[in-house]
Design an enzyme around this catalytic site. Structure first.
Site, PDB file in Angstrom:
ATOM      1  N   GLY A  94      -7.060  24.396 -18.875  1.00 19.09           N
ATOM      2  CA  GLY A  94      -7.614  23.854 -17.646  1.00 19.09           C
ATOM      3  C   GLY A  94      -6.683  23.380 -16.559  1.00 19.09           C
ATOM      4  N   GLY A 137      -4.481  25.093 -14.767  1.00 20.70           N
ATOM      5  CA  GLY A 137      -3.985  26.157 -13.878  1.00 20.70           C
ATOM      6  C   GLY A 137      -4.473  26.028 -12.442  1.00 20.70           C
ATOM      7  N   CYS A 169      -7.667  27.914 -11.945  1.00 19.46           N
ATOM      8  CA  CYS A 169      -8.526  27.771 -13.120  1.00 19.46           C
ATOM      9  C   CYS A 169      -9.688  26.854 -12.776  1.00 19.46           C
ATOM     10  CB  CYS A 169      -7.677  27.156 -14.214  1.00 19.46           C
ATOM     11  SG  CYS A 169      -8.628  26.524 -15.570  1.00 19.46           S
TER      12      CYS A 169
HETATM   13  P1  5GP Z   1      -0.535  27.866 -12.724  1.00 21.32           P
HETATM   14  O1  5GP Z   1       0.924  27.981 -12.986  1.00 21.32           O
HETATM   15  O2  5GP Z   1      -0.996  28.768 -11.640  1.00 21.32           O
HETATM   16  O3  5GP Z   1      -0.975  26.446 -12.510  1.00 21.32           O
HETATM   17  O4  5GP Z   1      -1.270  28.302 -14.078  1.00 21.32           O
HETATM   18  C1  5GP Z   1      -1.115  29.581 -14.628  1.00 21.32           C
HETATM   19  C2  5GP Z   1      -1.975  29.678 -15.858  1.00 21.32           C
HETATM   20  O5  5GP Z   1      -3.364  29.536 -15.536  1.00 21.32           O
HETATM   21  C3  5GP Z   1      -1.953  31.020 -16.549  1.00 21.32           C
HETATM   22  O6  5GP Z   1      -0.790  31.245 -17.286  1.00 21.32           O
HETATM   23  C4  5GP Z   1      -3.197  30.970 -17.413  1.00 21.32           C
HETATM   24  O7  5GP Z   1      -2.995  30.242 -18.605  1.00 21.32           O
HETATM   25  C5  5GP Z   1      -4.143  30.143 -16.549  1.00 21.32           C
HETATM   26  N1  5GP Z   1      -5.149  31.024 -15.913  1.00 21.32           N
HETATM   27  C6  5GP Z   1      -4.953  32.165 -15.224  1.00 21.32           C
HETATM   28  N2  5GP Z   1      -6.114  32.669 -14.784  1.00 21.32           N
HETATM   29  C7  5GP Z   1      -7.078  31.827 -15.196  1.00 21.32           C
HETATM   30  C8  5GP Z   1      -8.496  31.818 -15.068  1.00 21.32           C
HETATM   31  O8  5GP Z   1      -9.118  32.653 -14.426  1.00 21.32           O
HETATM   32  N3  5GP Z   1      -9.149  30.790 -15.670  1.00 21.32           N
HETATM   33  C9  5GP Z   1      -8.493  29.823 -16.376  1.00 21.32           C
HETATM   34  N4  5GP Z   1      -9.220  28.890 -16.979  1.00 21.32           N
HETATM   35  N5  5GP Z   1      -7.154  29.789 -16.494  1.00 21.32           N
HETATM   36  C10 5GP Z   1      -6.457  30.783 -15.919  1.00 21.32           C
END
Ligand code: 5GP
Length: 345
Positions: A181, A183, A186
């Site tokens: 959660g 991300g 996300c």
């Molecule tokens: P960020 O670095 O952008 O904060 O987080 C990246 C991570 O978000 C990814 O490695 C993956 O674990 C998560 N993520 C990517 N796409 C999605 C999505 O559509 N839904 C959710 N719940 N998590 C995502």
């Protein structure tokens, strides 16, 4: 129903307290780490930052750019077997220490993984990635993957609690990916109410993993170099970044121009955009758990890499860590009610 009263912390709830240091300059800080993996007993050396396996981040082009910096890329799982073959022929085989092949747990995913690994036995890392790593099916899948690929480094996730980290390590994972959660694109916490503040997840999961000589990847929630430093300070062995690597030339995704400004599309892998693109839409029984956003175009990723690495080197000098490895031992987090001064933002 139960309530746990201990407050769990995110990156925004803490700062790192500075400590007396003998380091004269940031250039004295070494960010390269060496790990020996639990099941394979293989060694790896590099800067433990990984581009996320999203199709607007974890691309072949990103892998080339990050490998130059001794960093890793988890390739998104939608590349075809042929695309992998072309990539490996065009120099991808020289950077096998810096790339992971991602897979889900469906029959089609398994069949494709088998073909890719069969055609390119030099590949070292497999990243088995599901949104919810708590299912028995997932644990069994990791066990089978360990049996089928005894000499590969297996990354498995995502989970956020120590007991599940242990279960996945015992099932055959070398490295467990941590984060539910946090991300940037996300919406799991909004759609389901489920999640765990990322810094506490790192601290608790690292403790569990290190007790068994495994490693963790902190996945998601870093929005600036300081957050990456906090993830390492909390005990993450690797940190995975999505949004921080989005919007670059190497990030994949379309470049769009609006009123003279350039943007790139960035979306979650469970967003309706991704599901429309790869599986013909959002299945009736589920909700999309990802956003689609346009992020400002940021040119080549090298500038961002330098910014991140410079930030972490500076963190290390503030606490007297000559090597990234020492950062967690030298980190004292202080709980805070403020972060940066926003007066001019
Ligand atoms: P960020 O670095 O952008 O904060 O987080 C990246 C991570 O978000 C990814 O490695 C993956 O674990 C998560 N993520 C990517 N796409 C999605 C999505 O559509 N839904 C959710 N719940 N998590 C995502």
């Amino acid at each position: 129903m139960r309530i746990e009263n201990e407050i769990k912390l995110g990156f925004g709830d803490v700062m790192i307290r500075p400590k007396r240091s003998t380091l004269k300059s940031r250039s004295m800080v070494d960010l390269v780490r060496e790990f020996t993996f639990l099941h394979t007993q293989q060694k790896w050396r590099g800067i433990p930052i990984i581009a996320a396996n999203m199709d607007t981040v974890g691309t072949f082009e990103m892998a080339r750019a990050l490998a130059e910096n001794e960093m890793m890329t988890a390739m998104h799982k939608h590349y075809t077997v042929n695309e992998w073959a072309e990539f490996m022929q065009s120099g991808g085989n020289e950077m096998v220490d810096h790339i992971a092949v991602s897979t889900g747990t469906s029959k089609e995913d398994s069949a494709k993984l088998k073909k890719i690994m069969g055609a390119h036995p030099e590949l070292r890392f497999i990243c088995i990635d599901v949104a919810n790593g708590y299912s028995e099916h997932f644990v069994n899948y990791v066990k089978r993957a360990r049996e089928n690929h005894p000499d590969k480094v297996i990354i498995a996730g995502n989970v956020v609690t120590g007991e599940m980290v242990e279960e996945l390590l015992l099932a055959g994972a070398d490295i467990v990916k941590v984060g539910i959660g946090p991300g940037s694109v996300c919406t799991t916490r909004v759609k389901t109410g489920v999640g765990y503040p990322q810094l506490s997840a790192i601290i608790e999961c690292a403790d569990a993993a290190h007790g068994l000589r495994g490693q963790i990847i902190s996945d998601g929630g870093c929005t600036k170099p300081g957050d990456v430093a906090k993830a390492f300070g909390g005990g993450a062995d690797f940190t995975m970044l999505g949004g921080m690597f989005a919007g670059h030339d190497e990030s994949g995704g379309e470049l769009v121009e609006k009123n003279g400004e350039k943007f790139k599309l960035f979306y979650g892998m469970s967003s309706s955009t991704a599901m429309n693109k790869y599986v013909g839409g959002v299945a009736e029984y589920r909700a999309s758990e990802g956003k689609t956003v346009e992020v400002p175009y940021r040119g080549p990723v090298q500038n961002t890499v330098s910014d991140i690495l410079g930030g972490i080197r500076s963190t290390c000098t503030y606490v007297g860590a000559g090597q990234l490895k020492e950062l967690t031992k030298r980190t004292t987090f202080i709980r805070v009610l403020e972060q940066e001064n926003q007066v001019y933002s």
